[in-house]
Design a protein around this motif. Structure first.
Motif, PDB file in Angstrom:
ATOM      1  N   LEU A  56      36.969  42.379  49.166  1.00  0.00           N
ATOM      2  CA  LEU A  56      37.550  43.261  48.151  1.00  0.00           C
ATOM      3  C   LEU A  56      38.348  42.472  47.120  1.00  0.00           C
ATOM      4  CD1 LEU A  56      38.720  46.226  50.373  1.00  0.00           C
ATOM      5  CD2 LEU A  56      36.863  46.231  48.705  1.00  0.00           C
ATOM      6  N   GLN A  57      39.038  41.442  47.552  1.00  0.00           N
ATOM      7  CA  GLN A  57      39.795  40.603  46.627  1.00  0.00           C
ATOM      8  C   GLN A  57      38.856  39.888  45.662  1.00  0.00           C
ATOM      9  OE1 GLN A  57      41.579  37.225  48.441  1.00  0.00           O
ATOM     10  NE2 GLN A  57      42.778  36.679  46.655  1.00  0.00           N
ATOM     11  N   GLN A  58      37.747  39.384  46.156  1.00  0.00           N
ATOM     12  CA  GLN A  58      36.775  38.712  45.298  1.00  0.00           C
ATOM     13  C   GLN A  58      36.195  39.680  44.275  1.00  0.00           C
ATOM     14  OE1 GLN A  58      37.900  35.656  46.245  1.00  0.00           O
ATOM     15  NE2 GLN A  58      35.881  35.089  45.540  1.00  0.00           N
ATOM     16  N   LEU A  59      36.000  40.913  44.652  1.00  0.00           N
ATOM     17  CA  LEU A  59      35.482  41.923  43.731  1.00  0.00           C
ATOM     18  C   LEU A  59      36.468  42.178  42.605  1.00  0.00           C
ATOM     19  CD1 LEU A  59      33.204  44.013  43.218  1.00  0.00           C
ATOM     20  CD2 LEU A  59      34.577  45.607  44.554  1.00  0.00           C
ATOM     21  N   ARG A  60      37.746  42.255  42.942  1.00  0.00           N
ATOM     22  CA  ARG A  60      38.777  42.495  41.934  1.00  0.00           C
ATOM     23  C   ARG A  60      38.889  41.297  40.981  1.00  0.00           C
ATOM     24  NH1 ARG A  60      44.464  45.334  42.603  1.00  0.00           N
ATOM     25  NH2 ARG A  60      42.992  47.002  42.876  1.00  0.00           N
ATOM     26  N   GLN A  61      38.815  40.073  41.509  1.00  0.00           N
ATOM     27  CA  GLN A  61      38.917  38.887  40.651  1.00  0.00           C
ATOM     28  C   GLN A  61      37.721  38.774  39.721  1.00  0.00           C
ATOM     29  OE1 GLN A  61      39.501  35.542  43.240  1.00  0.00           O
ATOM     30  NE2 GLN A  61      41.683  35.961  43.483  1.00  0.00           N
ATOM     31  N   SER A  62      36.532  39.142  40.192  1.00  0.00           N
ATOM     32  CA  SER A  62      35.358  39.049  39.321  1.00  0.00           C
ATOM     33  C   SER A  62      35.384  40.119  38.235  1.00  0.00           C
ATOM     34  CB  SER A  62      34.078  39.153  40.145  1.00  0.00           C
ATOM     35  OG  SER A  62      33.954  40.432  40.702  1.00  0.00           O
ATOM     36  N   THR A  70      35.256  47.471  32.257  1.00  0.00           N
ATOM     37  CA  THR A  70      35.532  47.680  33.671  1.00  0.00           C
ATOM     38  C   THR A  70      34.828  48.938  34.140  1.00  0.00           C
ATOM     39  OG1 THR A  70      37.539  48.887  33.121  1.00  0.00           O
ATOM     40  CG2 THR A  70      37.769  46.532  33.556  1.00  0.00           C
ATOM     41  N   LYS A  71      34.116  48.825  35.227  1.00  0.00           N
ATOM     42  CA  LYS A  71      33.437  49.956  35.843  1.00  0.00           C
ATOM     43  C   LYS A  71      33.477  49.754  37.351  1.00  0.00           C
ATOM     44  CE  LYS A  71      28.835  47.975  35.720  1.00  0.00           C
ATOM     45  NZ  LYS A  71      27.445  48.168  35.430  1.00  0.00           N
ATOM     46  N   TYR A  72      33.280  50.826  38.066  1.00  0.00           N
ATOM     47  CA  TYR A  72      33.300  50.750  39.513  1.00  0.00           C
ATOM     48  C   TYR A  72      32.020  50.104  40.010  1.00  0.00           C
ATOM     49  CZ  TYR A  72      33.337  51.908  44.392  1.00  0.00           C
ATOM     50  OH  TYR A  72      33.304  51.815  45.750  1.00  0.00           O
TER      51      TYR A  72
END
Length: 79
Positions: free
Chosen positions: A24-30, A37-39
């Motif tokens: 989840l952290q990697q997803l937020r950083q990318s 920004t989109k889900y």
């Protein structure tokens, strides 16, 4: 025997929880580098099967604690 199984269950739960939080952290950083920004659904781990595998592994860790303590009230709190 129950102590060893509970300890193993707790370790698996903690490692799985940390791994999925890392994903989840990697997803937020990318997404910080993206123009719009989109889900986006996370990929990897158990995210292809369930929406919140980190919660599942947290429950596995708590089950390990319940197994190690071997007290009825801890099992009742777990359920």
């Amino acid at each position: 025997e129950m102590y060893a199984m509970g300890t193993l269950c707790f370790i698996v739960g903690i490692i799985g929880n940390f791994y999925h939080h890392y994903l989840l952290q990697q997803l937020r950083q990318s997404s910080k580098n993206a123009v719009t920004t989109k889900y986006v659904a996370p990929k990897g781990g158990l995210f292809s099967y369930v929406a919140t595998p980190h919660y599942f592994f947290e429950l596995v860790g708590w089950l390990g604690i319940a197994m190690v303590s071997n007290q009825l009230n801890v099992y009742l709190v777990f359920t």
